[in-house]
Design an enzyme around this catalytic site. Structure first.
Site, PDB file in Angstrom:
ATOM      1  N   ARG A   1     -22.025 -28.545  86.486  1.00  0.00           N
ATOM      2  CA  ARG A   1     -21.350 -29.790  86.836  1.00  0.00           C
ATOM      3  C   ARG A   1     -21.389 -29.972  88.350  1.00  0.00           C
ATOM      4  O   ARG A   1     -21.171 -29.020  89.109  1.00  0.00           O
ATOM      5  CB  ARG A   1     -19.896 -29.784  86.353  1.00  0.00           C
ATOM      6  CG  ARG A   1     -19.728 -30.012  84.853  1.00  0.00           C
ATOM      7  CD  ARG A   1     -20.100 -31.434  84.463  1.00  0.00           C
ATOM      8  NE  ARG A   1     -19.884 -31.716  83.049  1.00  0.00           N
ATOM      9  CZ  ARG A   1     -20.800 -31.607  82.113  1.00  0.00           C
ATOM     10  NH1 ARG A   1     -22.024 -31.180  82.437  1.00  0.00           N
ATOM     11  NH2 ARG A   1     -20.528 -31.918  80.855  1.00  0.00           N
TER      12      ARG A   1
ATOM     13  N   HIS B   1     -29.694 -34.865  86.120  1.00  0.00           N
ATOM     14  CA  HIS B   1     -28.917 -34.381  84.972  1.00  0.00           C
ATOM     15  C   HIS B   1     -29.735 -34.464  83.680  1.00  0.00           C
ATOM     16  O   HIS B   1     -29.342 -35.098  82.706  1.00  0.00           O
ATOM     17  CB  HIS B   1     -27.616 -35.177  84.827  1.00  0.00           C
ATOM     18  CG  HIS B   1     -26.522 -34.397  84.158  1.00  0.00           C
ATOM     19  ND1 HIS B   1     -25.207 -34.527  84.495  1.00  0.00           N
ATOM     20  CD2 HIS B   1     -26.550 -33.473  83.169  1.00  0.00           C
ATOM     21  CE1 HIS B   1     -24.459 -33.726  83.752  1.00  0.00           C
ATOM     22  NE2 HIS B   1     -25.264 -33.069  82.937  1.00  0.00           N
TER      23      HIS B   1
ATOM     24  N   GLU C   1     -22.690 -38.311  90.996  1.00  0.00           N
ATOM     25  CA  GLU C   1     -23.801 -38.794  90.171  1.00  0.00           C
ATOM     26  C   GLU C   1     -23.469 -40.035  89.346  1.00  0.00           C
ATOM     27  O   GLU C   1     -24.372 -40.768  88.933  1.00  0.00           O
ATOM     28  CB  GLU C   1     -24.305 -37.687  89.243  1.00  0.00           C
ATOM     29  CG  GLU C   1     -23.338 -37.256  88.167  1.00  0.00           C
ATOM     30  CD  GLU C   1     -23.940 -36.157  87.289  1.00  0.00           C
ATOM     31  OE1 GLU C   1     -24.142 -36.424  86.099  1.00  0.00           O
ATOM     32  OE2 GLU C   1     -24.201 -35.051  87.799  1.00  0.00           O
TER      33      GLU C   1
END
EC number: 1.1.1.-
Length: 332
Positions: free
Chosen positions: A235, A296, A264
Protein backbone atom coordinates in the site's frame (compact mmCIF):
# COMPACT_ATOMS: atom_id res chain seq x y z
CA UNK A 1 -29.34 -8.17 -5.98
CA UNK A 2 -28.67 -4.87 -7.70
CA UNK A 3 -25.01 -3.88 -7.51
CA UNK A 4 -23.60 -0.40 -8.17
CA UNK A 5 -20.07 -1.15 -9.41
CA UNK A 6 -17.72 1.84 -9.02
CA UNK A 7 -14.30 2.53 -10.60
CA UNK A 8 -15.26 0.05 -13.30
CA UNK A 9 -12.56 -0.72 -15.86
CA UNK A 10 -13.14 -2.36 -19.27
CA UNK A 11 -11.09 -5.42 -18.29
CA UNK A 12 -13.30 -6.13 -15.26
CA UNK A 13 -16.63 -6.47 -17.04
CA UNK A 14 -15.87 -9.71 -18.89
CA UNK A 15 -14.84 -11.79 -15.83
CA UNK A 16 -17.66 -10.39 -13.71
CA UNK A 17 -20.28 -11.00 -16.40
CA UNK A 18 -19.01 -14.53 -16.95
CA UNK A 19 -19.12 -15.40 -13.25
CA UNK A 20 -22.44 -13.61 -12.82
CA UNK A 21 -24.08 -16.11 -15.18
CA UNK A 22 -24.23 -18.36 -12.12
CA UNK A 23 -25.36 -15.70 -9.63
CA UNK A 24 -27.84 -13.63 -11.68
CA UNK A 25 -27.17 -10.30 -9.95
CA UNK A 26 -27.98 -7.01 -11.68
CA UNK A 27 -24.74 -5.05 -12.10
CA UNK A 28 -24.63 -1.35 -13.00
CA UNK A 29 -21.08 -0.39 -14.02
CA UNK A 30 -19.87 3.14 -13.24
CA UNK A 31 -16.46 4.44 -14.32
CA UNK A 32 -16.62 7.10 -11.59
CA UNK A 33 -14.63 6.77 -8.39
CA UNK A 34 -16.96 6.51 -5.42
CA UNK A 35 -17.07 9.53 -3.13
CA UNK A 36 -19.78 11.58 -1.45
CA UNK A 37 -20.62 13.35 -4.73
CA UNK A 38 -20.86 10.23 -6.90
CA UNK A 39 -22.63 8.15 -4.24
CA UNK A 40 -25.98 9.25 -5.71
CA UNK A 41 -25.27 6.91 -8.64
CA UNK A 42 -25.94 4.03 -6.25
CA UNK A 43 -29.49 5.16 -5.48
CA UNK A 44 -31.76 2.15 -4.89
CA UNK A 45 -28.79 -0.24 -5.13
CA UNK A 46 -28.59 -2.38 -1.96
CA UNK A 47 -25.02 -3.35 -2.85
CA UNK A 48 -22.09 -1.10 -3.72
CA UNK A 49 -18.92 -2.71 -5.12
CA UNK A 50 -15.70 -0.74 -4.67
CA UNK A 51 -11.95 -0.98 -5.30
CA UNK A 52 -8.80 0.34 -3.64
CA UNK A 53 -9.09 4.00 -4.61
CA UNK A 54 -12.78 4.52 -3.92
CA UNK A 55 -13.36 6.86 -0.99
CA UNK A 56 -15.75 5.12 1.38
CA UNK A 57 -15.59 7.61 4.23
CA UNK A 58 -18.25 8.70 6.71
CA UNK A 59 -19.76 11.31 4.37
CA UNK A 60 -20.01 8.83 1.50
CA UNK A 61 -21.50 6.12 3.72
CA UNK A 62 -24.11 8.53 5.02
CA UNK A 63 -25.30 9.22 1.46
CA UNK A 64 -25.26 5.52 0.59
CA UNK A 65 -27.25 4.55 3.67
CA UNK A 66 -29.83 7.24 2.94
CA UNK A 67 -30.27 5.82 -0.56
CA UNK A 68 -30.74 2.25 0.66
CA UNK A 69 -27.31 0.64 0.47
CA UNK A 70 -26.92 -2.29 2.87
CA UNK A 71 -23.66 -3.88 1.70
CA UNK A 72 -20.21 -2.61 0.68
CA UNK A 73 -18.50 -5.35 -1.34
CA UNK A 74 -14.78 -4.66 -1.71
CA UNK A 75 -13.24 -6.41 -4.70
CA UNK A 76 -9.81 -6.30 -3.06
CA UNK A 77 -8.15 -7.45 0.16
CA UNK A 78 -7.28 -4.10 1.72
CA UNK A 79 -9.97 -2.02 3.39
CA UNK A 80 -8.08 1.05 4.61
CA UNK A 81 -10.25 3.22 2.33
CA UNK A 82 -13.41 2.28 4.27
CA UNK A 83 -14.50 3.93 7.52
CA UNK A 84 -15.56 0.75 9.28
CA UNK A 85 -17.05 2.53 12.29
CA UNK A 86 -19.16 4.75 10.07
CA UNK A 87 -20.30 1.68 8.14
CA UNK A 88 -21.42 0.02 11.36
CA UNK A 89 -23.12 3.21 12.56
CA UNK A 90 -25.07 3.38 9.29
CA UNK A 91 -26.09 -0.27 9.39
CA UNK A 92 -23.95 -1.24 6.41
CA UNK A 93 -22.18 -4.60 6.20
CA UNK A 94 -18.69 -4.66 4.67
CA UNK A 95 -17.14 -7.67 2.92
CA UNK A 96 -13.89 -8.08 1.03
CA UNK A 97 -11.83 -10.55 -1.00
CA UNK A 98 -9.32 -11.83 1.60
CA UNK A 99 -7.11 -13.50 -1.01
CA UNK A 100 -7.35 -13.85 -4.77
CA UNK A 101 -3.91 -14.64 -6.17
CA UNK A 102 -1.01 -14.13 -3.79
CA UNK A 103 1.17 -15.61 -6.55
CA UNK A 104 0.31 -12.69 -8.85
CA UNK A 105 1.57 -10.08 -6.38
CA UNK A 106 4.54 -12.15 -5.21
CA UNK A 107 5.72 -12.80 -8.77
CA UNK A 108 5.35 -9.13 -9.63
CA UNK A 109 7.38 -8.18 -6.56
CA UNK A 110 10.23 -10.36 -7.78
CA UNK A 111 9.89 -8.82 -11.23
CA UNK A 112 10.19 -5.30 -9.85
CA UNK A 113 13.17 -6.25 -7.71
CA UNK A 114 14.99 -7.78 -10.68
CA UNK A 115 14.14 -4.86 -12.96
CA UNK A 116 15.32 -2.30 -10.43
CA UNK A 117 18.53 -4.15 -9.64
CA UNK A 118 19.52 -4.85 -13.25
CA UNK A 119 18.01 -1.60 -14.60
CA UNK A 120 15.93 -3.48 -17.15
CA UNK A 121 13.43 -0.63 -17.44
CA UNK A 122 16.21 1.75 -18.50
CA UNK A 123 17.82 -0.77 -20.86
CA UNK A 124 14.49 -1.32 -22.62
CA UNK A 125 14.07 2.38 -23.33
CA UNK A 126 17.68 2.72 -24.53
CA UNK A 127 17.46 -0.10 -27.05
CA UNK A 128 14.23 1.31 -28.50
CA UNK A 129 16.23 4.48 -29.19
CA UNK A 130 19.11 2.49 -30.75
CA UNK A 131 21.36 3.18 -27.75
CA UNK A 132 23.23 -0.05 -26.98
CA UNK A 133 25.66 1.42 -24.45
CA UNK A 134 25.96 -0.42 -21.12
CA UNK A 135 27.21 2.53 -19.10
CA UNK A 136 24.95 3.17 -16.12
CA UNK A 137 23.31 -0.26 -16.26
CA UNK A 138 25.55 -2.09 -13.81
CA UNK A 139 23.64 -4.26 -11.34
CA UNK A 140 24.52 -6.78 -8.63
CA UNK A 141 24.22 -10.52 -8.15
CA UNK A 142 21.22 -11.26 -5.94
CA UNK A 143 22.83 -14.48 -4.75
CA UNK A 144 24.15 -13.93 -1.25
CA UNK A 145 22.50 -10.53 -0.82
CA UNK A 146 20.39 -9.83 2.25
CA UNK A 147 16.70 -9.28 1.60
CA UNK A 148 14.59 -7.71 4.33
CA UNK A 149 10.86 -8.35 4.52
CA UNK A 150 8.37 -6.43 6.62
CA UNK A 151 5.31 -8.67 6.66
CA UNK A 152 5.17 -12.40 5.91
CA UNK A 153 1.55 -13.17 5.14
CA UNK A 154 0.59 -15.13 2.02
CA UNK A 155 2.37 -12.75 -0.35
CA UNK A 156 5.38 -12.00 1.83
CA UNK A 157 5.83 -15.70 2.52
CA UNK A 158 5.92 -16.56 -1.18
CA UNK A 159 8.42 -13.77 -1.86
CA UNK A 160 10.60 -14.98 1.00
CA UNK A 161 10.70 -18.57 -0.25
CA UNK A 162 11.34 -17.51 -3.85
CA UNK A 163 14.30 -15.33 -2.90
CA UNK A 164 15.75 -17.83 -0.44
CA UNK A 165 15.30 -21.03 -2.44
CA UNK A 166 15.37 -19.65 -5.97
CA UNK A 167 18.09 -17.01 -5.74
CA UNK A 168 20.13 -18.04 -2.71
CA UNK A 169 19.53 -14.80 -0.82
CA UNK A 170 19.76 -14.37 2.91
CA UNK A 171 16.25 -13.46 4.01
CA UNK A 172 15.58 -11.56 7.23
CA UNK A 173 11.94 -11.00 8.12
CA UNK A 174 9.93 -9.15 10.72
CA UNK A 175 6.27 -9.73 11.49
CA UNK A 176 4.12 -9.23 14.58
CA UNK A 177 3.10 -12.85 14.01
CA UNK A 178 6.20 -14.74 12.81
CA UNK A 179 5.47 -17.49 10.30
CA UNK A 180 7.07 -20.58 11.83
CA UNK A 181 6.67 -22.54 8.59
CA UNK A 182 9.06 -20.17 6.84
CA UNK A 183 11.79 -20.90 9.36
CA UNK A 184 11.97 -24.43 7.93
CA UNK A 185 13.31 -22.90 4.72
CA UNK A 186 16.07 -20.96 6.48
CA UNK A 187 14.24 -17.65 6.66
CA UNK A 188 15.16 -15.81 9.86
CA UNK A 189 12.71 -13.78 11.95
CA UNK A 190 14.44 -10.92 13.72
CA UNK A 191 13.60 -7.54 15.20
CA UNK A 192 12.69 -4.80 12.74
CA UNK A 193 15.82 -2.79 13.50
CA UNK A 194 18.05 -5.71 12.50
CA UNK A 195 16.17 -6.07 9.21
CA UNK A 196 16.68 -2.38 8.48
CA UNK A 197 20.36 -2.36 9.43
CA UNK A 198 21.32 -5.37 7.29
CA UNK A 199 19.01 -5.40 4.27
CA UNK A 200 20.39 -4.69 0.80
CA UNK A 201 16.81 -4.76 -0.47
CA UNK A 202 13.67 -4.13 1.59
CA UNK A 203 10.29 -5.51 0.49
CA UNK A 204 7.10 -4.20 2.10
CA UNK A 205 4.26 -6.69 2.56
CA UNK A 206 2.26 -5.31 5.47
CA UNK A 207 -1.29 -3.91 5.53
CA UNK A 208 -2.00 -0.20 5.80
CA UNK A 209 -3.43 0.62 9.23
CA UNK A 210 -3.22 3.70 11.46
CA UNK A 211 -0.16 2.06 13.05
CA UNK A 212 1.64 1.41 9.75
CA UNK A 213 0.81 4.63 7.91
CA UNK A 214 4.13 6.27 6.96
CA UNK A 215 5.96 3.34 8.53
CA UNK A 216 8.79 4.18 6.15
CA UNK A 217 9.49 7.72 7.31
CA UNK A 218 12.57 9.91 7.65
CA UNK A 219 13.67 8.23 10.87
CA UNK A 220 13.31 4.69 9.54
CA UNK A 221 15.08 5.53 6.28
CA UNK A 222 18.00 7.04 8.20
CA UNK A 223 18.36 3.81 10.20
CA UNK A 224 18.75 1.65 7.12
CA UNK A 225 21.86 0.40 5.41
CA UNK A 226 23.16 3.09 3.06
CA UNK A 227 22.21 2.41 -0.54
CA UNK A 228 19.30 0.10 0.27
CA UNK A 229 16.75 -0.50 -2.46
CA UNK A 230 13.06 -0.53 -1.51
CA UNK A 231 10.24 -2.47 -3.20
CA UNK A 232 6.62 -1.74 -2.31
CA UNK A 233 3.73 -3.75 -3.77
CA UNK A 234 1.54 -3.42 -0.68
CA UNK A 235 0.00 0.00 0.00
CA UNK A 236 1.31 3.44 -0.93
CA UNK A 237 0.51 4.94 2.45
CA UNK A 238 3.20 2.81 4.09
CA UNK A 239 5.79 5.21 2.67
CA UNK A 240 6.25 8.91 3.40
CA UNK A 241 7.02 9.88 -0.19
CA UNK A 242 8.58 13.24 0.62
CA UNK A 243 10.97 11.56 3.06
CA UNK A 244 11.76 8.92 0.43
CA UNK A 245 12.58 11.58 -2.16
CA UNK A 246 15.03 13.24 0.25
CA UNK A 247 16.63 9.87 1.05
CA UNK A 248 17.12 9.13 -2.65
CA UNK A 249 18.60 12.57 -3.27
CA UNK A 250 21.09 12.09 -0.43
CA UNK A 251 22.06 8.59 -1.55
CA UNK A 252 20.79 6.98 1.65
CA UNK A 253 18.35 5.02 -0.51
CA UNK A 254 19.88 3.56 -3.66
CA UNK A 255 16.60 3.17 -5.53
CA UNK A 256 13.02 2.04 -5.24
CA UNK A 257 10.41 0.14 -7.22
CA UNK A 258 6.82 0.97 -6.33
CA UNK A 259 3.56 -0.41 -7.64
CA UNK A 260 1.65 1.78 -5.20
CA UNK A 261 1.74 5.43 -4.18
CA UNK A 262 0.12 7.26 -1.29
CA UNK A 263 -1.52 9.77 -3.64
CA UNK A 264 -2.51 7.24 -6.29
CA UNK A 265 -6.24 7.94 -6.05
CA UNK A 266 -5.64 11.10 -8.11
CA UNK A 267 -3.53 9.31 -10.72
CA UNK A 268 -3.80 5.56 -11.14
CA UNK A 269 -6.22 3.76 -13.47
CA UNK A 270 -6.61 6.90 -15.59
CA UNK A 271 -4.98 8.09 -18.83
CA UNK A 272 -3.33 11.40 -17.94
CA UNK A 273 -0.86 11.42 -20.83
CA UNK A 274 -2.29 14.65 -22.24
CA UNK A 275 -2.59 16.42 -18.91
CA UNK A 276 -0.22 18.25 -16.59
CA UNK A 277 0.20 16.23 -13.41
CA UNK A 278 0.18 18.67 -10.54
CA UNK A 279 1.51 16.22 -7.95
CA UNK A 280 5.08 17.53 -7.88
CA UNK A 281 6.20 14.97 -5.30
CA UNK A 282 5.16 12.11 -7.55
CA UNK A 283 6.74 13.74 -10.59
CA UNK A 284 10.00 14.22 -8.75
CA UNK A 285 10.02 10.62 -7.55
CA UNK A 286 9.08 9.06 -10.88
CA UNK A 287 11.76 11.02 -12.76
CA UNK A 288 14.69 9.69 -10.75
CA UNK A 289 16.75 7.28 -12.89
CA UNK A 290 16.90 4.76 -10.04
CA UNK A 291 13.14 4.68 -9.48
CA UNK A 292 10.60 2.41 -11.16
CA UNK A 293 6.89 3.15 -10.69
CA UNK A 294 3.95 1.14 -12.02
CA UNK A 295 0.26 1.85 -11.54
CA UNK A 296 -0.93 -0.70 -8.97
CA UNK A 297 -0.96 -3.67 -11.32
CA UNK A 298 0.73 -6.38 -9.25
CA UNK A 299 -2.62 -8.13 -8.80
CA UNK A 300 -3.45 -7.89 -12.51
CA UNK A 301 -3.58 -11.43 -13.92
CA UNK A 302 -6.43 -13.29 -15.59
CA UNK A 303 -6.47 -15.76 -12.72
CA UNK A 304 -6.70 -13.00 -10.12
CA UNK A 305 -9.54 -11.19 -11.91
CA UNK A 306 -11.51 -14.41 -12.13
CA UNK A 307 -10.95 -15.17 -8.44
CA UNK A 308 -11.95 -11.62 -7.47
CA UNK A 309 -15.18 -11.89 -9.46
CA UNK A 310 -16.04 -15.28 -7.94
CA UNK A 311 -15.43 -14.19 -4.35
CA UNK A 312 -17.10 -10.79 -4.71
CA UNK A 313 -20.30 -12.17 -6.22
CA UNK A 314 -20.37 -15.07 -3.76
CA UNK A 315 -20.06 -12.53 -0.94
CA UNK A 316 -23.11 -10.71 -2.30
CA UNK A 317 -25.09 -13.95 -2.57
CA UNK A 318 -24.06 -14.99 0.94
CA UNK A 319 -25.25 -11.64 2.24
CA UNK A 320 -28.57 -12.05 0.45
CA UNK A 321 -29.05 -15.51 1.99
CA UNK A 322 -27.67 -14.40 5.38
CA UNK A 323 -24.81 -16.91 5.30
CA UNK A 324 -21.84 -16.18 7.55
CA UNK A 325 -18.55 -15.89 5.71
CA UNK A 326 -14.92 -15.11 6.68
CA UNK A 327 -14.94 -12.29 4.10
CA UNK A 328 -17.13 -10.18 6.40
CA UNK A 329 -15.33 -7.25 8.07
CA UNK A 330 -18.34 -5.38 9.46
CA UNK A 331 -21.58 -7.29 10.01
CA UNK A 332 -25.00 -5.68 10.42
Amino acid sequence: MRIAFFSAQPYEKEPFEKVNENYKHEIDYHESILNKKTAVLAEKAPVVCVFVNDKVDADTLKVLAKNGTKLIALRCAGFNNVDLKAAADNGITVVRVPAYSPYAVAEYTIGLLLSLNRKIHRAYVRVREDDFNLNGLLGHDLHGKTIGLLGTGRIGGLVAKCLKLGFGCEVLAHDIKPNKELEKFGIQFVEQQEVLAKADFLCLHCPLTPDTEHLVDEKLLASMKKGVKIINTSRGGLVDTKALVKAIESGQVGGCAMDVYEGERRLFYRDLSNEVIKDTTFQQLANFPNVLVTSHQAFFTAEALSAIAHTTLKNVSDFASQNNDPSVIVKN
